[in-house]
Each structure stands twice: as structure tokens, then as C-alpha cells.
Write a protein that holds these residues in place. Structure first.
Motif, short mmCIF file in Angstrom:
data_model
loop_
_atom_site.label_atom_id
_atom_site.label_comp_id
_atom_site.label_asym_id
_atom_site.label_seq_id
_atom_site.Cartn_x
_atom_site.Cartn_y
_atom_site.Cartn_z
N LEU A 220 -1.54 -10.20 -10.30
CA LEU A 220 -1.55 -11.52 -10.78
C LEU A 220 -1.15 -11.71 -12.34
CD1 LEU A 220 -6.14 -11.12 -10.25
CD2 LEU A 220 -4.45 -12.66 -8.74
N SER A 221 -0.74 -10.24 -12.66
CA SER A 221 -0.28 -10.47 -14.13
C SER A 221 1.38 -9.50 -13.76
CB SER A 221 -1.24 -9.74 -15.11
OG SER A 221 -1.15 -8.15 -14.79
N ASN A 222 1.43 -8.93 -12.41
CA ASN A 222 2.82 -8.87 -12.82
C ASN A 222 3.58 -8.59 -10.83
OD1 ASN A 222 5.14 -7.18 -13.39
ND2 ASN A 222 3.71 -4.71 -13.19
N PRO A 223 3.75 -9.56 -10.88
CA PRO A 223 4.26 -9.06 -9.71
C PRO A 223 5.50 -9.33 -8.86
CG PRO A 223 4.46 -12.12 -10.56
CD PRO A 223 3.79 -11.40 -11.11
N VAL A 224 5.65 -8.38 -7.83
CA VAL A 224 6.96 -8.28 -7.22
C VAL A 224 7.48 -9.49 -7.24
CG1 VAL A 224 8.55 -7.38 -5.18
CG2 VAL A 224 6.35 -6.55 -5.77
N LYS A 225 8.85 -9.09 -8.22
CA LYS A 225 9.75 -10.26 -8.50
C LYS A 225 11.07 -10.46 -6.98
CE LYS A 225 8.59 -10.85 -12.59
NZ LYS A 225 7.32 -12.94 -12.75
N ARG A 226 10.74 -10.25 -5.70
CA ARG A 226 11.51 -10.38 -4.34
C ARG A 226 11.21 -11.74 -4.26
NH1 ARG A 226 13.55 -7.53 -8.18
NH2 ARG A 226 13.81 -4.97 -7.57
N LYS A 227 11.83 -12.11 -3.40
CA LYS A 227 11.84 -13.52 -2.68
C LYS A 227 11.93 -12.46 -1.20
CE LYS A 227 16.38 -14.47 -0.05
NZ LYS A 227 17.55 -14.68 0.24
N ASN A 228 10.80 -13.72 -0.01
CA ASN A 228 10.15 -13.43 0.44
C ASN A 228 8.79 -12.56 1.56
OD1 ASN A 228 11.52 -16.14 2.68
ND2 ASN A 228 13.12 -14.17 2.26
N ILE A 229 8.59 -12.14 -0.46
CA ILE A 229 7.26 -11.41 0.28
C ILE A 229 6.25 -12.01 0.78
CG2 ILE A 229 5.98 -9.99 -1.55
CD1 ILE A 229 8.96 -8.92 -1.47
N ILE A 230 5.73 -11.40 1.67
CA ILE A 230 3.82 -11.63 1.74
C ILE A 230 3.09 -10.39 1.11
CG2 ILE A 230 2.30 -11.78 3.70
CD1 ILE A 230 4.46 -12.65 5.10
N TYR A 231 2.26 -10.43 0.37
CA TYR A 231 1.00 -9.50 0.17
C TYR A 231 -0.17 -8.85 1.08
CZ TYR A 231 3.53 -10.22 -4.51
OH TYR A 231 4.60 -9.97 -5.63
N GLU A 232 0.05 -7.76 1.13
CA GLU A 232 -0.96 -6.63 2.17
C GLU A 232 -2.15 -6.25 1.41
OE1 GLU A 232 -0.64 -3.58 5.60
OE2 GLU A 232 1.07 -4.21 5.20
N VAL A 233 -2.38 -6.35 2.45
CA VAL A 233 -4.75 -6.25 1.28
C VAL A 233 -4.83 -5.28 2.74
CG1 VAL A 233 -5.98 -8.31 1.80
CG2 VAL A 233 -6.60 -6.20 0.20
N HIS A 234 -5.61 -4.47 2.52
CA HIS A 234 -5.99 -3.60 3.59
C HIS A 234 -8.01 -3.85 2.87
CE1 HIS A 234 -2.76 -0.87 5.19
NE2 HIS A 234 -2.75 -2.42 5.01
N ALA A 235 -8.68 -4.56 3.77
CA ALA A 235 -10.13 -5.06 3.89
C ALA A 235 -11.54 -3.88 5.24
CB ALA A 235 -10.12 -6.36 3.99
N TYR A 236 -11.60 -2.46 4.36
CA TYR A 236 -12.40 -1.63 5.61
C TYR A 236 -13.60 -2.31 4.56
CZ TYR A 236 -8.61 -0.02 8.42
OH TYR A 236 -8.46 -0.45 9.23
N ASN A 237 -15.04 -2.01 4.79
CA ASN A 237 -15.87 -2.19 4.20
C ASN A 237 -16.96 -1.37 4.22
OD1 ASN A 237 -16.79 -1.57 7.09
ND2 ASN A 237 -18.84 -2.67 6.76
N ASP A 238 -16.17 -0.54 4.27
CA ASP A 238 -17.24 1.70 3.79
C ASP A 238 -16.03 2.25 2.88
OD1 ASP A 238 -14.52 2.61 5.12
OD2 ASP A 238 -15.36 3.30 6.12
N CYS A 239 -15.43 1.19 2.22
CA CYS A 239 -15.64 2.08 1.07
C CYS A 239 -16.07 1.84 0.03
CB CYS A 239 -13.16 0.87 1.05
SG CYS A 239 -12.97 1.90 -0.63
N LYS A 240 -16.67 2.39 -1.61
CA LYS A 240 -17.68 1.47 -1.94
C LYS A 240 -16.56 1.85 -3.46
CE LYS A 240 -20.77 1.87 0.54
NZ LYS A 240 -20.39 0.79 1.75
N ASN A 241 -15.64 2.01 -3.96
CA ASN A 241 -14.58 1.96 -4.70
C ASN A 241 -14.50 -0.01 -5.11
OD1 ASN A 241 -12.18 1.52 -6.39
ND2 ASN A 241 -12.41 3.65 -6.47
N PRO A 242 -15.14 0.04 -6.43
CA PRO A 242 -14.80 -1.34 -6.58
C PRO A 242 -13.44 -2.20 -6.98
CG PRO A 242 -15.91 -0.13 -8.48
CD PRO A 242 -15.07 1.25 -7.90
N SER A 243 -12.47 -1.37 -6.66
CA SER A 243 -11.21 -1.85 -6.25
C SER A 243 -10.87 -2.47 -4.50
CB SER A 243 -10.29 -0.74 -6.10
OG SER A 243 -10.15 0.07 -5.20
#
Length: 533
Positions: A220-243
Motif C-alpha cells: 500500500l505504501s511501497n509497491p513493486v516498480k515493475r509492469k505486469n505484476i499481479i500481487y498474490e495473497v494466501h488466505a488460510y483460516n487457521d493462521c492466528k497472526n494479525p497479518s
């Protein structure tokens, strides 16, 4: 943190240090026919567009790394089936660094056919470098997923060089950065992207977040400076870390500015069929799967479920997917859900509705409930072997000339292993090819001894129920006959064998009431899944 079941996939499979393999160079560059392939993709602002300017939402499934376990066998027919029956437009194919180092012919042996088949079926494919950890200091929780940066750069260059003319191939540069901050990871991500772009300037590159790809807040404050980028998130529900827990908040903001995909998600269900109250699995469906799909739909972003495999968890299929053209695919409950969503069919979001829906779909061809174990018989039993340790006791039993309702079954003998694990008080019945089991029964796994099917006799066995459903009918007759008569079968073995010690015989006789109770409960749970005709 990733779920334990997935982390186990990346355990070190060898001991000691593994040297880099020889160059991954094949003697002949393969030819890929792109005449039926989908258009080239590019990104503009927060959109993924094809060459015709159409918005593209990538939705599909992971394949397992066939080279890692040597169980899942993917070929062109599986790709074709996924496209036609699951309506997926993307398949994700991981490459584990350790196995890459060990196999100079990795691409020709494991990847070329999938790349070719996805193009022929109008699909995209993400070829991913399945590294975990910190590429700056090589810290990782999974040595198989070695984060070594020079190795990653070398491999990506080789991979992109091979597929640079395949417009339908996308690249995941590094699956799960960990033990590293976003500000530390971003320059590495740009360096890996530069390696890809040096070979193919128009390539699409997936860039993962940190904390095993759960955290993209730094973008959000420091994006990758390259073209044709897709940001990838992993979304498992058993992770308890705030991130992990706050990933939706981040993606809700990020997807308004940049292209985003949920590159991994999945869940394992453990539901006691016949139970009318809410269970763990229906909670996961209602509280995790449905909201995730709805969230992605609202933002217009894609996702890839982990994984179309009988061995990697979370699994979409229960047993091997041979003879897919005959409709013999056996799905987990997550598999039913994902298949319905990909086909744009309505899916239930309440516990009772989902349970009934699964019950109707699950075992339509199974006639297990019609079998009467009292009609099962055999002429003689024989003890083949007994294995005993501090935690395990096993009888290998052979039934001679099994019959049902007075008719001999088309096998002269049937062998099975009755095992009991002491620490977990768990019974299991195991069978192997060549032991009388039908060739059309779906096997649970293939190992160095051949094909095998092991079924745990538990009170709540959702996976085991579907394994029983995938048995040939003659094997269902014998299997239910064994369950319904197990105490008598074991007593016949103990009475006729002179090699077992009295202590061992006493042990098995003491366990039979307990096992008979478990077997009865198992039968009732399997029969509950029977749909009405």
C-alpha cells in the motif's frame, strides 16, 4: 503461518547437503502449438486484461508437484477434464527447489505436457517456483522449498526461456516469503521479476506477500516498480497472526489500485455424517469458504484452490482420478463446493442445506447399504503374518473362497491387514493389489510396494466413506462382510493358528468388542450418505 498439513509437503526428503544438479538443458526445445491458447494477458491499473481488452478473472486449481511425492500423475487428459468439467481457466503447477536440483530433466518430464495441454484447452497455467523463507539469509521452515536466491534466479531464467513463446504461461517468482519484512522482500521481488522480464518482457509475474504470502500490507505504501505484476495473497483460516487475520482489509484496499489474486486457499472438513448440529466442516464452509468466494466476487479478483490432489491437503479429490472420462472422480466436500462455484452453479451457505446437498451428490453409484453382512461367508481363514511393535499390532489375514448369499465371489482368496495403533486406539484395514481386490477399485496411494488402500475404521470417517464408495461392488461385499463379521473372523484365525503366542491371542480377543463397535458405527456412517433412489 501455513496449515501444518501443507507445511508437511515441504519437509526435507533427504539427509545432508544436496549439491546443485547439472544444467537444466534439454537436447531439443519442445514445440508448443498455441493455436487454441487463450490471448496474451497484461495488466492496467487494477485490471488483468487479455489482448482484446477483455477483463480476465483467473479461477482454478493447483496441481501437486508430481516429482515430490510420485503419487499424483497429471497428464493432458486431466487438464482437459478440469477445463470441461470444472470450468477452470487456470491451473497452477509448483516446482520444488530440492527436486529441481535433483532432476536436470524436470521440465521435460513434469511440466512440458501440462503447459502444452493447458494451451490446447484454452487455459492459462502458472508455473511457480515453490520456495519458502528468506532468500537473503536462506532461513526456511521447509528445506525442500529452499529459498536460495541464486538458485531461484537460475531456475526462473531456465523456465521462462523454455516457455517464452507460450503466451498462456504466467510465472510465480517465489511462493512464500517468510522471516522477512516487506521492505526487505520488495527489492528481491523486483530482482526476480527482472530475471523473468530479461527473457520475456511481456510476461506476467505473480509477487507474493510476506509472512508466507499472507501479508501484502506493505504494498500500500511501497509497491513493486515493475509492469505486469499481479500481487498474490494466501488466505488460510487457521493462521492466528494479525497479518493473516487482517488479509481481507488489506486486499480490499489493494485491489482498488493493483491486480490481485488469492493464490492459495483451502480447507479440510471433518464432519460426522448424520449429525444434525453444526460441525467443524459446515462451520468452515459457512464461515470461511462461502465468505471468501463472495469476497473475491465482490472485488472482481480471482483465486486458485490448493489442491486437485488425493495426497496434498487440503484435497479436492479423495482417491486417484483415473478414468475421468467415465465420471469416476470422487470428491471431498471442499471439492463439491469448489466445483459448483467454478461452474457458476448455486451453492448452499447454511449448514443443513450444505449437508443435505453433499449427501445427495456424494455416493450416487454406491450400493453399500444394500449389502447384508450376514450373507457373507468363507470356507477357511489363514494367518499370513503378524507384525507387532510397541505401538502397532497387525494381523495379515487370508479369506479362502469368499461368497455372498451362497454364491462364490470371483476370487479364490482375499487378503487384508487388520492393524491396531495402540497410542491412538485406532483400527485400520489395509489391502494391496494382487490380494484379491478388484482392478476397478480406486486405490488410495501408490508406493514402492505397489498400489494400496488403507481405511481407518473410525466413528467419523468422511474421507474413508468416499474411499468405500470408490470400491468395486465385489470389494464392497467383502469389505462390509469383514466389518460385520470381524470378531468371528479373528477368532477363527486365533483358533486355527499355532504360531501366535497366548499373550498375542489374548490381546486380540480383548480388542474385538471395541473393534466390532467401531465397525458397526463405521457402517452406519457410510450408509447415511446413501441418497434415495
Amino acid at each position: 503461518m501455513k496449515p501444518l498439513s501443507i507445511l508437511i509437503l515441504c519437509v526435507n526428503l533427504t539427509f545432508g547437503t544436496v549439491s546443485y544438479a547439472a544444467e537444466h538443458v534439454d537436447s531439443k526445445q519442445p514445440v508448443f502449438d498455441g493455436s487454441n491458447a487463450p490471448p496474451t494477458l497484461h495488466t492496467e491499473k487494477n485490471r488483468i486484461l487479455d489482448a482484446n481488452g477483455n477483463d480476465i478473472i483467473l479461477r482454478g486449481v493447483w496441481f501437486a508437484d508430481s516429482n515430490l511425492w510420485n503419487n499424483d500423475k497429471y497428464d493432458a487428459s486431466v487438464v482437459k477434464y478440469i477445463r470441461r468439467n470444472w470450468n477452470a481457466n487456470v491451473i497452477r503447477l509448483p516446482i520444488h527447489p530440492l527436486k529441481w536440483r535433483e532432476n536436470p530433466d524436470y521440465l521435460s518430464k513434469y511440466v512440458d505436457e501440462i503447459v502444452r495441454a493447458t494451451g490446447e484447452n484454452g487455459m492459462y497455467v502458472v508455473v511457480g517456483w515453490h520456495a519458502h523463507g528468506n532468500p537473503l539469509n536462506n532461513k526456511t521452515e521447509a528445506p525442500t522449498c529452499d529459498p536460495n536466491l541464486p538458485l531461484a534466479m537460475e531456475a526462473l531464467k531456465t523456465i521462462v526461456t523454455r516457455y517464452k513463446k507460450c503466451r498462456w504461461v504466467l510465472y510465480d517468482s517465489f511462493n512464500e516469503p517468510a522471516y522477512i519484512t516487506w521492505d526487505e522482500w520488495k527489492p528481491v521481488a523486483e530482482k526476480l521479476t527482472d530475471v523473468i522480464n530479461s527473457v520475456n518482457p511481456e510476461a506476467i509475474t505473480l509477487v507474493s506477500g510476506v509472512h508466507w504470502s499472507h501479508d501484502l500490507s506493505g504494498v500500500l505504501s511501497n509497491p513493486v516498480k515493475r509492469k505486469n505484476i499481479i500481487y498474490e495473497v494466501h488466505a488460510y483460516n487457521d493462521c492466528k497472526n494479525p497479518s493473516c487475520m487482517n488479509w481481507k482489509t488489506t486486499i480490499d484496499q489493494l485491489a482498488r489500485r493493483f491486480p490481485v489474486i488469492i493464490g492459495e486457499w483451502g480447507y479440510v472438513e471433518y464432519e460426522q455424517l448424520g449429525q444434525e448440529d453444526s460441525s467443524q466442516s459446515t462451520n468452515k464452509n459457512r464461515e470461511y469458504a462461502v465468505p471468501l468466494v463472495d469476497f473475491a466476487q465482490k472485488l472482481g479478483i480471482g483465486w486458485i484452490f490448493f489442491a486437485y490432489s488425493a495426497y496434498w491437503e487440503p484435497s479436492l479429490v479423495v482417491v486417484d482420478y483415473n478414468d475421468l472420462d467415465k465420471g469416476d472422480e470422487v470428491l471431498t466436500r471442499a471439492g463439491y463446493f469448489v466445483k459448483e462455484v467454478l461452474n457458476n452453479r448455486p451453492y448452499h451457505n447454511t449448514a443443513p442445506g450444505w449437508r443435505n446437498y453433499v449427501r445427495q451428490l456424494s455416493i450416487a453409484k454406491n450400493h453399500f447399504s444394500e449389502i447384508d453382512p450376514n450373507l457373507f461367508a468363507y470356507e477357511k481363514v489363514k494367518l499370513n503374518a503378524n507384525i507387532r511393535s510397541d505401538n502397532y499390532n497387525q494381523l495379515s489375514i487370508q479369506l479362502l473362497k469368499p461368497s455372498y448369499d451362497g454364491n462364490h465371489l470371483p476370487v479364490s482368496s482375499f487378503e487384508f491387514k487388520l492393524g491396531y495403533r495402540l497410542r491412538k486406539s485406532r483400527f485400520e484395514i489395509g489391502m494391496r493389489e494382487g490380494s484379491g481386490i478388484s482392478d476397478t477399485t480406486k486405490w488410495g496411494k501408490t508406493d514402492k510396494w505397489g498400489k494400496a488402500l488403507t481405511i481407518r475404521i473410525e466413528n467419523t470417517p468422511p474421507k474413508q466413506q468416499l474411499q468405500v464408495a470408490a470400491m468395486a461392488q465385489q470389494d464392497q461385499l467383502i469389505f462390509k462382510g469383514i466389518l460385520g463379521n470381524i470378531a468371528n473372523i479373528v477368532e477363527d484365525v486365533l483358533a486355527s493358528d499355532n504360531t501366535l503366542s497366548e499373550e498375542n491371542k489374548t490381546f486380540w480377543r480383548s480388542k474385538m468388542p471395541f473393534f466390532a463397535s467401531k465397525a458397526d458405527s463405521f457402517i452406519k456412517n457410510v450408509e447415511y450418505t446413501q441418497p434415495s433412489d
